[in-house]
Design a protein around this motif. Sequence first.
Motif, mmCIF file in Angstrom:
data_model
loop_
_atom_site.group_PDB
_atom_site.id
_atom_site.type_symbol
_atom_site.label_atom_id
_atom_site.label_comp_id
_atom_site.label_asym_id
_atom_site.label_seq_id
_atom_site.Cartn_x
_atom_site.Cartn_y
_atom_site.Cartn_z
ATOM 1 N N SER A 40 0.828 -1.196 0.000
ATOM 2 C CA SER A 40 0.000 0.000 0.000
ATOM 3 C C SER A 40 0.870 1.256 0.000
ATOM 4 O O SER A 40 1.911 1.311 0.669
ATOM 5 N N TYR A 80 -0.538 4.133 0.891
ATOM 6 C CA TYR A 80 -1.242 5.028 1.813
ATOM 7 C C TYR A 80 -0.273 5.653 2.825
ATOM 8 O O TYR A 80 0.613 4.948 3.328
ATOM 9 N N PRO A 81 -0.372 6.951 3.071
ATOM 10 C CA PRO A 81 -1.427 7.902 2.659
ATOM 11 C C PRO A 81 -1.172 8.580 1.317
ATOM 12 O O PRO A 81 -1.885 9.517 0.976
ATOM 13 N N SER A 110 -1.190 9.057 -2.752
ATOM 14 C CA SER A 110 -2.007 8.629 -3.878
ATOM 15 C C SER A 110 -1.111 8.040 -4.958
ATOM 16 O O SER A 110 -0.018 8.557 -5.209
#
Length: 253
Positions: A86, A88-89, A91
Amino acid sequence: MREREEYCPKLLQSLLHLCQTQHCTYPALAQRTLVADWKVATSWHKDSTIYHVRGSSGSLLSAKTPLDPLASSSDIQATEQHVLESLYPLSPAIDLQEVNVYQEKNHLGFKDGFPYPHPHTVYLTEPCSTKAKFLPDQLRAKMIMVAFGGAVAKAKILFGEDVRTLPRPVVVQSVGTDGQLFHFMVLQLNTLDFTSNDGIKNLVWMDGDQALYETVAAKAQIKRKVVVVPAGVAGFKPQTFVKFWAMYLNGAV
């Protein structure tokens, strides 16, 4: 700097010409053509974002027949178990330019009936200018983006705009260079289902930072009457050209 801007594309053109001279030895190479200033347009949806690849994208070696998949059906199914990291945070679109697009397009820049409709290898050069110079990672990212765009466009042409899991993978290669370092990449598009991070994944193989030669100098560098760096190109590394040739030859033998 002007000399460097001209040297990079001329070197690539010379290497491609050298490969083209082998058509008599490998007749299948005659079933291809090189498209300069190749233009592609396609898009795909991921979450609430629409991603577009458009415009001029280097040179394209295009063929009458598609490249065979590198990964087998079992290898493709095995990617279901792979967990994507991931961001995240952050984009995934953090560094991409945001634009207003009023009409989504999907084409490979070819007219109907073009006899070489299958993307084979995309050739990209680093801009080689002070203002737009790419780092190797940036050039490799562009290679993935452009090859992915070409594969998506071809998949939609073959299987329809709404295709998700592809009946047959689409494979596109890419070669990028700044005139000294070469990067080699193969992308296998297996799916356009981006509704979640589960399911089968697309595959990329990358072999980067492969030097074609050790040094290049307009004039010799001499220290204490000893030539430290000779004039011209020195320290040729043939194994890098072997990889360049293997990418070009893929599918012809």
